[in-house]
Design a protein around this motif. Sequence first.
Motif, PDB file in Angstrom:
ATOM      1  N   ASN A 514      -7.553   1.137  -7.703  1.00 38.28           N
ATOM      2  CA  ASN A 514      -6.955   0.036  -7.038  1.00 38.28           C
ATOM      3  C   ASN A 514      -6.014   0.408  -6.047  1.00 38.28           C
ATOM      4  N   SER A 515      -5.210   1.445  -6.181  1.00 33.73           N
ATOM      5  CA  SER A 515      -4.459   2.066  -5.026  1.00 33.73           C
ATOM      6  C   SER A 515      -5.268   2.298  -3.845  1.00 33.73           C
ATOM      7  N   THR A 516      -6.347   3.165  -3.905  1.00 34.76           N
ATOM      8  CA  THR A 516      -6.985   3.346  -2.555  1.00 34.76           C
ATOM      9  C   THR A 516      -7.866   2.264  -2.173  1.00 34.76           C
ATOM     10  N   TYR A 517      -8.055   1.501  -2.851  1.00 34.79           N
ATOM     11  CA  TYR A 517      -9.151   0.286  -2.574  1.00 34.79           C
ATOM     12  C   TYR A 517      -8.093  -0.836  -1.558  1.00 34.79           C
ATOM     13  N   THR A 518      -6.861  -0.672  -1.840  1.00 35.14           N
ATOM     14  CA  THR A 518      -5.697  -1.569  -1.063  1.00 35.14           C
ATOM     15  C   THR A 518      -5.602  -0.892   0.190  1.00 35.14           C
ATOM     16  N   THR A 519      -5.525   0.450   0.041  1.00 35.28           N
ATOM     17  CA  THR A 519      -5.389   1.239   1.423  1.00 35.28           C
ATOM     18  C   THR A 519      -6.684   1.161   2.405  1.00 35.28           C
ATOM     19  N   ASN A 520      -7.686   1.040   1.554  1.00 32.94           N
ATOM     20  CA  ASN A 520      -8.934   1.348   2.246  1.00 32.94           C
ATOM     21  C   ASN A 520      -9.297  -0.114   2.893  1.00 32.94           C
TER      22      ASN A 520
END
Length: 772
Positions: A514-520
């Motif tokens: 969830n954290s990485t997907y938002t940044t991605n």
Amino acid sequence: MNRLKQILYLSLAITIVLYVQDIDYSTEQLDVKAWYTSWCKGLSQDELATSSQRSDANELLSTLKNNALESDVFYLMNKQSVSDSMYQNLMPYIIPWAIFLVISIFGWMFYCCYCICDKKCPLCCKRDYEKDKIKKKETMIPTAIAVVLNLVIVAASIAGLVYAGGVTTGINGMKCGLMGVFNDLSYASNNGKFPGLYGIYYSINNITIDFSTFRANLSTTFGGKESAGLTTQKNSIVVFDTNMQRGKGNSSLPVMTTSDGQSTISSTESYLSQNQLFDYILAQTNDSNYGTVVSTFTALSSDYTKYLPAIPQIPMLSSYYDALIQISANLEVSVQPIITDPLFAANLQSGATSAYSSISQVESAAKSLYDLFDPLGQYTDQITIVMYIIFGLLLACGLLTILFALLLQFKQIVSLRYGIHFIWGIYVILMILGFLIGLVLHPASAVTAESCVYLQNMLSSASFYDSTTFITDTSTKAMLRICLHGNGDIFTYLNIQENTDQLNQFSTYTNQFNSTYTTNQASRSIVNANITNNLNSLKNARDGVAIDLGGTQYTNFMSTVSTYNSGSGCTQLVFSSTCSDGTNASTAASPNPSATCWQPSYLVTQSAGSCSASAAFTTLKSHFQAQIQSWQTSVTKETDFISLHNQLDTSFQAYMTKISLFTVGSNQIIQQINTLVGGVSCTFMKVTFQRIIDGLCVLFLPAVYRTTVLLLVVSVAMFFGSLTNCCIGLRFKRVMDYGYEDDENQKPKSSPNQVHPNVNTSEEQQKLKSHD
């Protein structure tokens, strides 16, 4: 002996940590949180005591240390019974108070005899004051002693008033620390590392309720293991990029040209190719020449780089794709046991049952604790009021005694002796009460102090903890050892460690996703823009926007451009997208015959026409035709690379969107998993245990000890002060009756109705009365 046992058991009850005892649990349950809030009202629920208070308490424990009594208390804590030697070792704390108490009682009887039975008490009144009168020093000395003793009483009383609430605060702190154990176990610790047994129970329950749907969604989302396909696609574009590098099979490098800007020359590597334009785009961080390529390209002047917004594409794409692809692969692995194990939900439910059983025991133990200590708490306000009354009364009596004694001595207002007698009568009563209270508090303080040492050793030393038998239930002792001296893994105690470990992995990877997907997603447009910029950089090199010449060749060529643009009838040549009048330049991709300016890619499709600088036009056209031809292959290869990337991007976005939709749709159960495994550790018990020690040893013990010391001071001062007060009252009675031996003419002041004893006749007495 029975009274002594009661004292010992009272002090022991204060020190026992009930939640770890094998007690008979009450069937009635208690709202732990409500009582915790009530008992801790006005106290910090994070820390009951400061480091300074702990330091002072440790100094007090060192002062009170008694090795013999320590052994007895350790025996008492471990065996739950009193050793034979404990009575003997407590005697030094009891005998002084008992002696003073006995003397006080008999002294009170003696004082009554001495003051009431004038000349009738055979031991007291042998002096004939009519013949052997009082000397001034015989009143001066007791007056001075009385002033000193009552100053001590006044000072101690002021200290007592200042600290009057200390015992109440100590009792409340002790209760708060004890009930805090049950609150933290049932609900949650303040440090956020433990959701409480209720949190564990409800989280597992909520997980198991919707577990079948959750498991099906897991299978749909992760069963295809699409991360492997994404990895293959990603690797294929890395290989494609590698094969385009200089010297590889699919390379267009070096880029060769046949123009020096003025004429046709033999084929040679172009200026931008020499300065690593396409090499820079294709560079990968693991290339041996990566640093050289980067430094060579970035050294180009702004005359070139403003048209070449390039970036190494593989490092950028790896940074963008690799993390999420790896997280999705981790998720696929972590969910397999959850999907395939038919007993997974049943095992979790078993853990919920264990947690609920523990809740029942905790709340029942809390009820037992509440029943034991709440009656004490109901009288805390009254205790404070009583302490204020006692010390306030002592303060008033002390000040009045000093005032009356000085007025008697220096003003000889003998009627004030009645006040002196009244005050010493109060002193006698209060000192007996003080010695009685001290008889209880002093040994209780000593036992509590050694109990504090025992509890501190349990908290600080694993070997000492193992040697104790204070906790009689072996499973409870084993669980607390994990919490106090181990890694705090409470799931081992609940027998669901394997299942929670799997959920913990899944929770960790879901949170990472969830954290990485938002940044991605925020970076996606930037990545695509950079890929497009790489292609545009090559197109600008191909189309002549970036002039592929350097040094004097570049200078001579720009001179030719100026000659052409200065010619009459010549359409302006520009290297930007707009003309000087703000209109768009005509290009090969966007031809506009009526445009007021041309880019090089459009110029090569036209003729000189009416342009007066036809020679310059021909030179420019020849050079740009050569530049377009030399860079076309590189543009084509980069276009193919972008096509591969677009395929990867489509597959990647589809899978990541599917995972994201799953996490959103399963948000409630994922939150329950996060609550369940997001840092569950019972190591917080060490902090909670410290709060018990704070309440008992840092707040309660010093308050009781301070009160004991103050009672000792005022009681002893009252013991001797009552004697001096009585002496002052009696001697001024004799002075009133017979006068001073060393001043025959001086008569003390008396009340208007007082009859002077030295006047014999009724008539003379009547005259004196009317004279007074």
